[in-house]
Design a protein around this motif. Structure first.
Motif, PDB file in Angstrom:
ATOM      1  N   LEU A 195      76.342  66.311  58.618  1.00 10.46           N
ATOM      2  CA  LEU A 195      77.299  66.855  57.664  1.00 10.46           C
ATOM      3  C   LEU A 195      77.677  65.729  56.710  1.00 10.46           C
ATOM      4  O   LEU A 195      78.129  64.671  57.142  1.00 10.46           O
ATOM      5  N   VAL A 196      77.468  65.955  55.422  1.00  4.64           N
ATOM      6  CA  VAL A 196      77.742  64.930  54.421  1.00  4.64           C
ATOM      7  C   VAL A 196      78.932  65.360  53.576  1.00  4.64           C
ATOM      8  O   VAL A 196      78.951  66.476  53.034  1.00  4.64           O
ATOM      9  N   LEU A 197      79.927  64.526  53.493  1.00  6.37           N
ATOM     10  CA  LEU A 197      80.999  64.709  52.514  1.00  6.37           C
ATOM     11  C   LEU A 197      80.600  63.892  51.297  1.00  6.37           C
ATOM     12  O   LEU A 197      80.492  62.668  51.369  1.00  6.37           O
ATOM     13  N   ALA A 198      80.344  64.600  50.203  1.00 11.40           N
ATOM     14  CA  ALA A 198      79.726  63.944  49.058  1.00 11.40           C
ATOM     15  C   ALA A 198      80.556  64.084  47.799  1.00 11.40           C
ATOM     16  O   ALA A 198      81.381  64.986  47.670  1.00 11.40           O
ATOM     17  N   LYS A 199      80.298  63.183  46.881  1.00  8.44           N
ATOM     18  CA  LYS A 199      80.793  63.296  45.520  1.00  8.44           C
ATOM     19  C   LYS A 199      79.774  64.138  44.767  1.00  8.44           C
ATOM     20  O   LYS A 199      78.784  63.632  44.258  1.00  8.44           O
ATOM     21  N   GLY A 200      80.030  65.451  44.759  1.00  5.25           N
ATOM     22  CA  GLY A 200      79.046  66.392  44.248  1.00  5.25           C
ATOM     23  C   GLY A 200      78.792  66.239  42.762  1.00  5.25           C
ATOM     24  O   GLY A 200      79.708  66.022  41.971  1.00  5.25           O
ATOM     25  N   VAL A 201      77.512  66.371  42.386  1.00  5.58           N
ATOM     26  CA  VAL A 201      77.085  66.305  40.989  1.00  5.58           C
ATOM     27  C   VAL A 201      76.180  67.506  40.731  1.00  5.58           C
ATOM     28  O   VAL A 201      75.199  67.704  41.452  1.00  5.58           O
ATOM     29  N   SER A 202      76.513  68.309  39.741  1.00  3.50           N
ATOM     30  CA  SER A 202      75.712  69.496  39.448  1.00  3.50           C
ATOM     31  C   SER A 202      74.292  69.092  39.087  1.00  3.50           C
ATOM     32  O   SER A 202      74.070  68.132  38.352  1.00  3.50           O
ATOM     33  N   ALA A 203      73.319  69.852  39.625  1.00  6.87           N
ATOM     34  CA  ALA A 203      71.912  69.581  39.341  1.00  6.87           C
ATOM     35  C   ALA A 203      71.386  70.451  38.208  1.00  6.87           C
ATOM     36  O   ALA A 203      70.479  70.052  37.485  1.00  6.87           O
ATOM     37  N   THR A 204      71.977  71.636  38.044  1.00  7.08           N
ATOM     38  CA  THR A 204      71.483  72.569  37.026  1.00  7.08           C
ATOM     39  C   THR A 204      71.713  72.040  35.625  1.00  7.08           C
ATOM     40  O   THR A 204      70.813  72.057  34.772  1.00  7.08           O
ATOM     41  N   ASN A 205      72.927  71.578  35.357  1.00  2.88           N
ATOM     42  CA  ASN A 205      73.273  71.015  34.050  1.00  2.88           C
ATOM     43  C   ASN A 205      74.021  69.704  34.261  1.00  2.88           C
ATOM     44  O   ASN A 205      74.837  69.599  35.177  1.00  2.88           O
ATOM     45  N   PRO A 206      73.796  68.695  33.429  1.00  3.08           N
ATOM     46  CA  PRO A 206      74.518  67.432  33.599  1.00  3.08           C
ATOM     47  C   PRO A 206      76.009  67.615  33.342  1.00  3.08           C
ATOM     48  O   PRO A 206      76.400  68.290  32.388  1.00  3.08           O
ATOM     49  N   PRO A 207      76.865  67.054  34.205  1.00  7.97           N
ATOM     50  CA  PRO A 207      78.313  67.199  34.007  1.00  7.97           C
ATOM     51  C   PRO A 207      78.794  66.386  32.812  1.00  7.97           C
ATOM     52  O   PRO A 207      78.167  65.400  32.407  1.00  7.97           O
ATOM     53  N   LEU A 208      79.939  66.805  32.262  1.00  4.82           N
ATOM     54  CA  LEU A 208      80.509  66.101  31.115  1.00  4.82           C
ATOM     55  C   LEU A 208      81.278  64.862  31.543  1.00  4.82           C
ATOM     56  O   LEU A 208      81.480  63.945  30.745  1.00  4.82           O
ATOM     57  N   ILE A 209      81.739  64.839  32.794  1.00  4.16           N
ATOM     58  CA  ILE A 209      82.407  63.660  33.328  1.00  4.16           C
ATOM     59  C   ILE A 209      81.649  63.215  34.578  1.00  4.16           C
ATOM     60  O   ILE A 209      80.903  63.989  35.165  1.00  4.16           O
ATOM     61  N   THR A 210      81.829  61.962  34.982  1.00  2.00           N
ATOM     62  CA  THR A 210      81.062  61.422  36.100  1.00  2.00           C
ATOM     63  C   THR A 210      81.990  60.746  37.103  1.00  2.00           C
ATOM     64  O   THR A 210      83.119  60.361  36.781  1.00  2.00           O
ATOM     65  N   TRP A 211      81.491  60.623  38.322  1.00  8.11           N
ATOM     66  CA  TRP A 211      82.213  59.878  39.355  1.00  8.11           C
ATOM     67  C   TRP A 211      82.186  58.380  39.028  1.00  8.11           C
ATOM     68  O   TRP A 211      81.257  57.900  38.382  1.00  8.11           O
ATOM     69  N   GLU A 212      83.190  57.675  39.479  1.00 10.04           N
ATOM     70  CA  GLU A 212      83.197  56.224  39.355  1.00 10.04           C
ATOM     71  C   GLU A 212      82.324  55.646  40.472  1.00 10.04           C
ATOM     72  O   GLU A 212      82.578  55.878  41.651  1.00 10.04           O
ATOM     73  N   THR A 213      81.276  54.935  40.107  1.00 12.48           N
ATOM     74  CA  THR A 213      80.365  54.366  41.101  1.00 12.48           C
ATOM     75  C   THR A 213      80.161  52.877  40.820  1.00 12.48           C
ATOM     76  O   THR A 213      80.458  52.391  39.728  1.00 12.48           O
ATOM     77  N   ASP A 214      79.661  52.184  41.829  1.00 12.97           N
ATOM     78  CA  ASP A 214      79.351  50.767  41.673  1.00 12.97           C
ATOM     79  C   ASP A 214      78.085  50.454  42.467  1.00 12.97           C
ATOM     80  O   ASP A 214      77.398  51.367  42.940  1.00 12.97           O
ATOM     81  N   GLU A 215      77.790  49.189  42.632  1.00 10.97           N
ATOM     82  CA  GLU A 215      76.551  48.790  43.311  1.00 10.97           C
ATOM     83  C   GLU A 215      76.539  49.194  44.775  1.00 10.97           C
ATOM     84  O   GLU A 215      75.484  49.282  45.413  1.00 10.97           O
ATOM     85  N   GLU A 216      77.723  49.471  45.328  1.00 15.88           N
ATOM     86  CA  GLU A 216      77.806  49.888  46.726  1.00 15.88           C
ATOM     87  C   GLU A 216      77.539  51.382  46.883  1.00 15.88           C
ATOM     88  O   GLU A 216      77.242  51.849  47.988  1.00 15.88           O
ATOM     89  N   SER A 217      77.649  52.138  45.792  1.00 17.12           N
ATOM     90  CA  SER A 217      77.504  53.593  45.864  1.00 17.12           C
ATOM     91  C   SER A 217      76.069  53.949  46.213  1.00 17.12           C
ATOM     92  O   SER A 217      75.117  53.304  45.770  1.00 17.12           O
ATOM     93  N   GLN A 218      75.935  55.010  46.994  1.00 19.26           N
ATOM     94  CA  GLN A 218      74.623  55.430  47.463  1.00 19.26           C
ATOM     95  C   GLN A 218      74.478  56.935  47.263  1.00 19.26           C
ATOM     96  O   GLN A 218      75.346  57.714  47.671  1.00 19.26           O
ATOM     97  N   THR A 219      73.396  57.349  46.622  1.00 15.70           N
ATOM     98  CA  THR A 219      73.162  58.784  46.462  1.00 15.70           C
ATOM     99  C   THR A 219      72.699  59.369  47.788  1.00 15.70           C
ATOM    100  O   THR A 219      72.268  58.653  48.697  1.00 15.70           O
ATOM    101  N   VAL A 220      72.772  60.691  47.879  1.00 16.96           N
ATOM    102  CA  VAL A 220      72.280  61.374  49.074  1.00 16.96           C
ATOM    103  C   VAL A 220      70.793  61.083  49.267  1.00 16.96           C
ATOM    104  O   VAL A 220      70.331  60.855  50.389  1.00 16.96           O
ATOM    105  N   GLU A 221      70.036  61.081  48.165  1.00 15.08           N
ATOM    106  CA  GLU A 221      68.611  60.790  48.254  1.00 15.08           C
ATOM    107  C   GLU A 221      68.364  59.383  48.799  1.00 15.08           C
ATOM    108  O   GLU A 221      67.500  59.178  49.666  1.00 15.08           O
TER     109      GLU A 221
END
Length: 738
Positions: A349-375
């Motif tokens: 079970l992953v609690l994620a900072k969700g990002v829409s895949a269908t269309n790019p969002p107009l705003i983004t999560w704050e990420t840094d070098e420590e951030s890791q995508t689900v992939e």
């Protein structure tokens, strides 16, 4: 005293830490009895073989570590195992058995092993003090780099200097500021607590440290972010002293009441979830994910003022069911949102900072070098790609082979929601919880009427044509809507289903998409792998028919997208007979391929109607099976640029009449050219109106919006149509853009 941790018995852990400090950090001896290994020479080897030889290639952390240390002396490998023991002493979100496995695995590289009764590897000393979070596990290599550099610097000091430093927590914390990456590493906070439990907090995650400071210190986010790690320690110590005085007790812990509620903000409004917690909803969701039910109507509509969206799939069961929490203006197809992703096959079970895949969002999560995508997490941890949602960012990962901690679940989600609200801006939307429904699945919920007239307001087909299609669907029971790309086949199918029912009842409509790998076992019935081997499971259409049979007074509609992409005879099997309009009902029931005996029979209920969808412009598809053609009525859908409905729709969207005229005239001209090319194309390849029906991101339906659609959606299709005549293709594109 900071060592108080509620009901948790930390004594065995802290005693083990003190033993390690005395034996290894002060006297340089192996904690496990392997001699003099804690020294500069052995640590230099770990720097050479690991820190200065990082492996960014394939494999997980342990596999790559084994390769890196392959040429190192046994003493260095033993030291690495003991450093790993120290790194795993504090985290409570890793089982003691898993910790022992990691440590013994590294020791095996040195050709040694520990006795099973080794006290320092017992369940009590390895039970953990507080959660290290997902980042501590996912970035274990960075924590090990930090730890090796730290111990290398420590053993570069004289024994007297080292002893003096280890006697004073404040001095030690200040000295740690000289170690690279000190402010980002959780092992830094764990080490200070293990060695100086009365002077430092068991708050290991940087996010929690900042949340406590934000709640008590009066500092704003920017000021907190500017603090060094040792300055945060001092601020937390000041806050603790104030709370000790306020509550008149030293028995206080940040993860235990009364302090817990003062910084985790458990009092904020969370209408829609029982008891101000997501936990029960999450447990219900995980349980349902292992059933065939796609029902979501009984779930809360909101949590923490955010709209709750849940999906187990549409027509087919989703490989990754999810729970999303959305602020105003954010959607799963265009936006960002906290989301639980259940990777059922991996028991994660992953609690994620969700990002829409269908269309790019107009705003983004704050990420840094420590951030890791689900992939990235799947690649580094499981050595494979994430089946869905790889673009989202990891916040927490829960291994469902272990019990979920309710307090940790709520704390993790609260932290993510706070971050989310700081990004999207403003306050959470006010979502009112609807009155609960006590109707069963087979009862018809209150549904919006869907008459022919109301249908016409949504689609651009003539009234008489709609009546004719509905009559066909009623009498023939099975129809195929066929047409070129962009004529709205799936949209019209849903509307026709509701019109046939006389109401909008989505719980009685299901949709599936055929493809080359789709089989009888998916659609009707077949054996599937299970925990005990293989078991017979009913396919989606079988389940749908069983549901409809229990509710004979209501109409059910099953929609098959891309019906001509599958091997129809193989998929339908004996259903090719049973779906005929005059072969419905129990009197025509027949045994299925996997029936155990002649007494086990199946029929298609009379209240089930099928709508197939077929793209006439797909060159890769073969002709539809003639046996299927006899059982379905075929309805042609065509582009409706000339219809009053399209003009009215665009006017209501806010498009100027001149723009509507441009679209209509140019697209009609293009479609005339396509239709007249009988040698290669024809009417079945015309381009539909739905390319222009999606809402504009900017709200403007101007020339820029029009050119974007032509350049990125229609032009590629034209080039594909005239792949052997690029000059003609470009000429037609230029005419659209003139």
């Amino acid at each position: 005293m900071s060592r108080f941790c509620g009901n948790k018995n930390t004594a065995p852990i802290l005693q083990a830490a003190q033993q390690w400090q005395e034996v290894s950090l002060l006297n340089g001896q192996s904690l496990f009895g392997f001699g003099d290994i804690w020294n500069s020479h052995t640590l230099d080897e770990l720097v050479t073989y690991f820190v200065d030889n990082l492996n960014y290639g394939e494999g997980n952390f342990v596999q790559k570590l084994e390769t890196q240390l392959a040429s190192a002396r046994p003493e260095s490998k033993i030291l690495c195992a003991e450093i790993m023991w120290a790194m795993l002493l504090a985290p409570s979100n890793i089982k003691p058995s898993k910790k022992r496995e990691n440590i013994n695995h590294i020791l095996a590289w040195a050709g040694v092993e520990l006795p099973e009764n080794q006290a320092l590897l017992g369940d009590e000393p390895l039970s953990g003090i507080g959660s290290g979070g997902t980042a501590y596990n996912n970035l274990r290599w960075k924590e090990l780099v930090y730890a090796i550099r730290l111990f290398k610097a420590l053993f570069s000091l004289s024994p007297d200097e080292r002893g003096k430093l280890l006697q004073n927590g404040q001095d030690f914390a200040q000295w740690l500021e000289t170690i690279p990456d000190n402010g980002k590493r959780q092992f830094r906070h764990m080490l200070l607590y293990l060695l100086f439990p009365d002077g430092f907090e068991r708050i290991f995650g940087q996010g929690d440290r900042k949340k406590v400071l934000k709640s008590f210190s009066g500092l704003d986010k920017q000021e907190i972010n500017a603090l060094k790690a040792s300055e945060m320690d001092e601020a937390l110590a000041t806050i603790r002293a104030e709370q000790v005085e306020s509550f008149n007790t030293e028995q206080l812990d940040w993860y235990v009441p009364p302090l817990k509620a003062m910084w985790q903000d458990t009092s904020k409004s969370k209408e829609g979830t029982e008891g101000h917690s997501i936990y029960d909803t999450l447990m219900t969701f995980l349980e349902q994910a292992h059933t065939e039910s796609l029902r979501t109507q009984d779930y809360p509509r909101s949590h923490a003022g955010l709209t709750m969206r849940i999906s187990f799939g549409a027509g087919n069961q989703a490989h990754v069911p999810w729970i999303g929490l959305l602020s105003a203006g954010q959607t799963p197809t265009k936006g960002i949102y906290p989301v639980y992703l259940y990777y059922r096959a991996d028991s994660l079970l992953v609690l994620a900072k969700g990002v829409s895949a269908t269309n790019p969002p107009l705003i983004t999560w704050e990420t840094d070098e420590e951030s890791q995508t689900v992939e990235q997490y799947f690649q580094t941890t499981l050595h494979k790609s994430a089946i869905r949602y790889g673009e989202s960012y990891i916040h927490q990962v829960y291994d469902l082979s272990e019990a979920l901690d309710k307090d940790q679940i709520d704390a993790d989600l609260d932290e993510l929601i706070d971050e989310y609200l700081s990004i999207v801006g403003g306050l959470p939307i006010d979502v009112k919880e609807p009155e609960p429904s006590y109707q069963s699945d087979t009862q018809t919920a209150s549904a919006a009427p869907m008459s022919v007239d109301s249908l016409m307001s949504d689609v651009f087909i003539g009234k008489q044509d709609i009546k004719d299609i509905l009559a066909l669907l009623h009498n023939k029971k099975n129809i195929v809507l066929q047409g070129p790309p962009g004529v709205g086949k799936s949209f019209v199918a849903k509307k026709l289903a509701y019109a046939l029912m006389g109401e909008k009842a989505p719980q009685r409509v299901e949709m599936v998409q055929f493809h080359q790998s789709y089989a009888y076992e998916d659609f009707v019935q077949g054996y599937r792998p299970s925990d005990s081997g293989f078991e017979l499971k009913n396919g989606l259409f079988h389940q749908f028919c069983s549901k409809a049979a229990k509710d004979p007074n209501n109409t059910y509609v099953f929609v098959i997208d891309e019906i001509n992409r599958g091997n129809l005879s193989k998929i339908f099997g004996e259903l090719m007979l049973l779906i005929e309009a005059d072969k419905r009902g129990e009197e025509w029931q027949a045994p299925l391929t996997y029936s155990k005996d002649l007494g086990e029979r199946f029929h298609v209920p009379e209240n089930v109607h099928l709508i197939g969808l077929m793209n006439t412009a797909d060159r890769s598809l073969a002709m539809v099976d003639y046996a299927l053609r006899r059982r379905f009525a075929f309805v042609d859908l065509k582009p409706e640029f000339k219809s009053e409905g399209f003009t009215r729709f665009m006017q209501e969207r806010g498009a100027e009449q001149a723009m509507i005229a441009t679209i209509t005239s140019r697209m009609n001209s293009l479609n005339d050219r396509i239709a007249k090319d009988s040698a290669n194309l024809g009417p079945g390849f015309c381009i539909g109106h739905s390319f222009f029906c999606a809402a504009s991101d900017s709200g403007l339906y101007d020339n820029a919006w029009y050119r974007q659609i032509v350049n990125f959606e229609i032009a590629p299709l034209i080039r594909e149509y005239w792949f052997d005549d690029p000059g003609t293709a470009q000429s037609l594109i230029d005419e659209l853009l003139a």
